[in-house]
Design a protein around this motif. Structure first.
Motif, PDB file in Angstrom:
ATOM      1  N   GLU A  65       0.829  -1.204   0.000  1.00  0.00           N
ATOM      2  CA  GLU A  65       0.000   0.000   0.000  1.00  0.00           C
ATOM      3  C   GLU A  65       0.862   1.251   0.000  1.00  0.00           C
ATOM      4  O   GLU A  65       0.615   2.204  -0.748  1.00  0.00           O
ATOM      5  CB  GLU A  65      -0.926  -0.009   1.225  1.00  0.00           C
ATOM      6  CG  GLU A  65      -1.536   1.330   1.609  1.00  0.00           C
ATOM      7  CD  GLU A  65      -2.579   1.826   0.623  1.00  0.00           C
ATOM      8  OE1 GLU A  65      -2.969   3.003   0.706  1.00  0.00           O
ATOM      9  OE2 GLU A  65      -3.003   1.020  -0.246  1.00  0.00           O
ATOM     10  N   THR A  66       1.904   1.254   0.830  1.00  0.00           N
ATOM     11  CA  THR A  66       2.801   2.409   0.902  1.00  0.00           C
ATOM     12  C   THR A  66       3.618   2.547  -0.367  1.00  0.00           C
ATOM     13  O   THR A  66       3.836   3.655  -0.868  1.00  0.00           O
ATOM     14  CB  THR A  66       3.735   2.285   2.121  1.00  0.00           C
ATOM     15  OG1 THR A  66       2.952   2.141   3.303  1.00  0.00           O
ATOM     16  CG2 THR A  66       4.619   3.504   2.258  1.00  0.00           C
ATOM     17  N   SER A  71       6.596   7.259  -3.582  1.00  0.00           N
ATOM     18  CA  SER A  71       7.665   7.045  -4.563  1.00  0.00           C
ATOM     19  C   SER A  71       8.773   6.139  -4.027  1.00  0.00           C
ATOM     20  O   SER A  71       9.820   6.004  -4.659  1.00  0.00           O
ATOM     21  CB  SER A  71       8.272   8.396  -4.974  1.00  0.00           C
ATOM     22  OG  SER A  71       8.915   9.014  -3.870  1.00  0.00           O
ATOM     23  N   LEU A  72       8.553   5.505  -2.869  1.00  0.00           N
ATOM     24  CA  LEU A  72       9.600   4.654  -2.290  1.00  0.00           C
ATOM     25  C   LEU A  72       9.942   3.468  -3.182  1.00  0.00           C
ATOM     26  O   LEU A  72      11.053   2.928  -3.113  1.00  0.00           O
ATOM     27  CB  LEU A  72       9.174   4.155  -0.901  1.00  0.00           C
ATOM     28  CG  LEU A  72       8.999   5.205   0.199  1.00  0.00           C
ATOM     29  CD1 LEU A  72       8.824   4.527   1.553  1.00  0.00           C
ATOM     30  CD2 LEU A  72      10.171   6.183   0.236  1.00  0.00           C
ATOM     31  N   THR A 105       1.648  11.355  -5.008  1.00  0.00           N
ATOM     32  CA  THR A 105       2.944  11.732  -5.573  1.00  0.00           C
ATOM     33  C   THR A 105       2.769  12.798  -6.645  1.00  0.00           C
ATOM     34  O   THR A 105       1.741  12.854  -7.326  1.00  0.00           O
ATOM     35  CB  THR A 105       3.677  10.526  -6.191  1.00  0.00           C
ATOM     36  OG1 THR A 105       2.863   9.944  -7.210  1.00  0.00           O
ATOM     37  CG2 THR A 105       3.983   9.483  -5.127  1.00  0.00           C
ATOM     38  N   GLY A 106       3.779  13.635  -6.749  1.00  0.00           N
ATOM     39  CA  GLY A 106       3.840  14.621  -7.814  1.00  0.00           C
ATOM     40  C   GLY A 106       5.087  14.381  -8.634  1.00  0.00           C
ATOM     41  O   GLY A 106       5.836  13.426  -8.391  1.00  0.00           O
ATOM     42  N   GLU A 107       5.320  15.254  -9.569  1.00  0.00           N
ATOM     43  CA  GLU A 107       6.496  15.131 -10.437  1.00  0.00           C
ATOM     44  C   GLU A 107       7.135  16.496 -10.598  1.00  0.00           C
ATOM     45  O   GLU A 107       6.437  17.499 -10.798  1.00  0.00           O
ATOM     46  CB  GLU A 107       6.064  14.590 -11.802  1.00  0.00           C
ATOM     47  CG  GLU A 107       7.195  14.426 -12.803  1.00  0.00           C
ATOM     48  CD  GLU A 107       6.689  13.924 -14.144  1.00  0.00           C
ATOM     49  OE1 GLU A 107       6.985  14.575 -15.164  1.00  0.00           O
ATOM     50  OE2 GLU A 107       5.993  12.889 -14.170  1.00  0.00           O
TER      51      GLU A 107
END
Length: 204
Positions: A65-66, A71-72, A105-107
């Protein structure tokens, strides 16, 4: 609870891929001082639990899930990561209230350097836009930053984005200094905005 003030740049020293999780070993001499099994340490803004601790390294398990929400999953041996221990009771709140629960998450879209600071544009998932305001707080890879402006993600006007003005010190002591356009970053919006929305919607 964290504050988004990164204590040190750590390094991923091992990654073990499991069936529905990954096990990371990370090096961080500052955050491992006095660390013990069960302690929390934020890695790029994600609150992780110390499973093992030896010397200046610790091991943490990351659930699917994480990995899916953050982004990990793109980290590899040698990757640098932002590390922070939870805030001690009675300590100064140098950044803002950070839970270590990534919202999405973004970019990194663009970087515009200047003499004394650098403007970094980051894409913003549409479902998080309502929580982000100009001059408000946002956490990027575990870094407490102030939103300089809100806008669109590209020149054709599609998508959402925000700008943060980053001082040289922050660029030098966090992973943000090495992020290039196209790199993903973890985002956590201000939890106070989510609580306010929840309270307002209860009357509907």
């Amino acid at each position: 609870m964290f504050t988004g003030i990164v204590e040190e740049l750590g390094e991923v020293t091992a990654v073990e891929i499991l069936d529905d999780a990954s096990r990371f070993r990370l090096r961080g001499p500052v955050v491992t001082e006095g660390a013990k099994h069960g302690d929390s340490i934020a890695e790029n803004g994600v609150c992780l639990t110390v499973v093992e601790h030896e010397g200046d390294e610790f091991t943490a398990d990351v659930m699917a899930e994480t990995l899916n929400r953050s982004s990990l999953g793109v980290l590899a041996v040698g990757s640098r990561v932002n590390l922070e221990r939870p805030m001690a009771l009675g300590a100064r709140l140098g950044g803002h209230i950070v839970q270590g629960h990534v919202d999405g998450t973004g970019e990194v879209l663009e970087r515009k350097p200047s003499e004394n600071w650098e403007l970094v544009k980051i894409s913003l998932p549409a479902d998080l836009t309502r929580y982000v305001v100009e001059k408000g707080s946002i956490t990027v890879d575990g870094i407490s930053l102030t939103v300089a402006s809100l806008g669109t993600a590209s020149i054709n006007g599609t998508g959402d984005a925000f700008d943060v003005a980053v001082i040289p010190h922050t660029l030098s002591v966090t992973t943000l200094g090495a992020k290039a356009p196209g790199d993903p970053v973890n985002l956590e919006v201000d939890v106070l905005a989510k609580y306010v929305e929840r309270l307002l919607n209860q009357g509907e």
